[in-house]
Write a protein that holds these residues in place. Structure first.
Motif, mmCIF file in Angstrom:
data_model
loop_
_atom_site.group_PDB
_atom_site.id
_atom_site.type_symbol
_atom_site.label_atom_id
_atom_site.label_comp_id
_atom_site.label_asym_id
_atom_site.label_seq_id
_atom_site.Cartn_x
_atom_site.Cartn_y
_atom_site.Cartn_z
ATOM 1 N N GLY A 198 16.947 78.745 24.617
ATOM 2 C CA GLY A 198 16.229 77.622 25.198
ATOM 3 C C GLY A 198 17.166 76.584 25.791
ATOM 4 O O GLY A 198 18.329 76.461 25.394
ATOM 5 N N GLY A 199 16.661 75.833 26.755
ATOM 6 C CA GLY A 199 17.466 74.790 27.376
ATOM 7 C C GLY A 199 18.593 75.320 28.224
ATOM 8 O O GLY A 199 19.543 74.600 28.538
ATOM 9 N N SER A 200 18.503 76.585 28.613
ATOM 10 C CA SER A 200 19.531 77.213 29.453
ATOM 11 C C SER A 200 18.857 78.047 30.525
ATOM 12 O O SER A 200 17.669 78.377 30.428
ATOM 13 N N LEU A 201 19.610 78.399 31.542
ATOM 14 C CA LEU A 201 19.059 79.142 32.665
ATOM 15 C C LEU A 201 20.085 80.149 33.160
ATOM 16 O O LEU A 201 21.263 79.818 33.334
ATOM 17 N N GLU A 202 19.627 81.383 33.356
ATOM 18 C CA GLU A 202 20.496 82.418 33.921
ATOM 19 C C GLU A 202 20.417 82.370 35.439
ATOM 20 O O GLU A 202 19.320 82.363 36.009
ATOM 21 N N GLY A 203 21.544 82.344 36.089
ATOM 22 C CA GLY A 203 21.563 82.306 37.540
ATOM 23 C C GLY A 203 21.479 83.687 38.154
ATOM 24 O O GLY A 203 21.365 84.707 37.466
ATOM 25 N N SER A 204 21.534 83.751 39.465
ATOM 26 C CA SER A 204 21.526 85.017 40.189
ATOM 27 C C SER A 204 22.831 85.763 39.935
ATOM 28 O O SER A 204 23.884 85.151 39.711
ATOM 29 N N ASN A 205 22.762 87.091 39.958
ATOM 30 C CA ASN A 205 23.989 87.872 39.775
ATOM 31 C C ASN A 205 24.599 88.293 41.111
ATOM 32 O O ASN A 205 25.505 89.124 41.149
ATOM 33 N N VAL A 206 24.113 87.720 42.213
ATOM 34 C CA VAL A 206 24.640 88.042 43.540
ATOM 35 C C VAL A 206 25.953 87.303 43.766
ATOM 36 O O VAL A 206 26.033 86.084 43.588
ATOM 37 N N ASN A 207 26.977 88.045 44.163
ATOM 38 C CA ASN A 207 28.266 87.455 44.514
ATOM 39 C C ASN A 207 28.255 87.183 46.015
ATOM 40 O O ASN A 207 28.263 88.106 46.829
ATOM 41 N N ALA A 208 28.201 85.919 46.382
ATOM 42 C CA ALA A 208 28.053 85.547 47.782
ATOM 43 C C ALA A 208 29.212 86.066 48.639
ATOM 44 O O ALA A 208 28.999 86.523 49.766
ATOM 45 N N SER A 209 30.423 86.000 48.124
ATOM 46 C CA SER A 209 31.586 86.455 48.899
ATOM 47 C C SER A 209 31.495 87.948 49.180
ATOM 48 O O SER A 209 31.705 88.399 50.313
ATOM 49 N N SER A 210 31.171 88.744 48.156
ATOM 50 C CA SER A 210 31.044 90.190 48.345
ATOM 51 C C SER A 210 29.904 90.519 49.301
ATOM 52 O O SER A 210 30.016 91.432 50.125
ATOM 53 N N ALA A 211 28.800 89.774 49.188
ATOM 54 C CA ALA A 211 27.655 90.022 50.068
ATOM 55 C C ALA A 211 28.016 89.737 51.521
ATOM 56 O O ALA A 211 27.610 90.471 52.436
ATOM 57 N N LEU A 212 28.778 88.683 51.770
ATOM 58 C CA LEU A 212 29.195 88.363 53.142
ATOM 59 C C LEU A 212 30.108 89.454 53.702
ATOM 60 O O LEU A 212 29.997 89.823 54.875
#
Length: 247
Positions: A198-212
């Motif tokens: 609780g009180g926490s949030l998991e972010g996206s697992n997408v690596n923006a640099s690799s995706a670019l």
């Protein structure tokens, strides 16, 4: 000559599908609990009266990267980060059960507990409805508890428990709605051992640099196939010139 053209067109379709998937991943780089999508190219042979010598490409999303995203503390009572490989159960648009890792929960105007994108969150007793409260907490096991309006701190009431499931031993696939579904159309049983933070949030697992980088690679692949089509046109023109009778 037409074989070369078909090969180029098939490769261009594959590059387009790949670009669309990468673009969607980049668009969700900041979406809580998002799992990066993966495309798969498959040859589709064109059948006819003769031999099957021509093929196009079917490029579609075949799965998702299930690696965990970074977990950040938010100290918000409605935020939860699902531990391990467990998932939250939500209600899909057709009323069936679907599954997500998105834990930025909200309370709708009607009191329904929803994800950040409006999907109704399911509990062990069905859709979770929150009565008016002064404070709310979500336990490690997913139990949603509140202190009613005007109540004392010790007047804690349990509303329901989040339906947490584990995909182990089952086959799930990511749908066009961005949710995971059981492939055979069934539902996953609740996992009593699943936990949340609780009180926490998991972010996206997408690596923006690799995706670019992948997007640049797909763009160059497209350009290569365009050049190949131009080459095919030049070869066809040269062949036609050789066959032309002299005046």
């Amino acid at each position: 000559m037409d074989r070369l053209i078909y090969s180029s067109l098939a490769a261009m379709r594959g590059a387009m599908s790949r670009q669309a998937t990468i673009g969607n991943n980049l668009a969700n780089v900041n979406t809580a609990g998002f799992r990066g999508e993966v495309t798969h190219a498959q040859a589709m042979w064109l059948s006819g009266k003769g031999l099957d010598t021509r093929a196009t490409v079917s490029g579609e999303v075949s799965g998702a990267d299930m690696s965990a995203g970074a977990v950040m503390a938010t100290n918000r009572s409605l935020d939860v980060a699902v531990d391990g490989d467990a998932m939250l159960t939500v209600q899909a648009a057709d009323g069936s059960e679907a599954y997500t890792r998105r834990g930025d929960l909200q309370m709708s105007d009607s009191g329904l507990l929803t994800t950040g994108d409006g999907k109704v969150v399911m509990g062990e007793g069905g859709p979770i409805t929150l009565p008016p409260y002064d404070s709310l907490s979500i336990g490690k096991d997913g139990t949603v508890s509140i202190v009613p309006v005007g109540g004392k701190a010790q007047d804690v009431q349990v509303v329901d428990r989040l339906k947490l499931v584990s995909p182990k031993g089952s086959q799930i696939a990511k749908g066009l709605d961005g949710l995971f579904h059981e492939i055979s159309g069934g539902t996953l049983p609740a996992d009593p051992d699943a936990k949340v933070t609780g009180g926490s949030l998991e972010g996206s697992n997408v690596n923006a640099s690799s995706a670019l980088i992948d997007m640049i690679d797909a763009s160059r692949s497209w350009e290569t196939q365009v050049k190949m089509l131009s080459t095919a046109q030049e070869l066809d023109k040269s062949a036609a010139d050789l066959m032309r009778l002299p005046d």
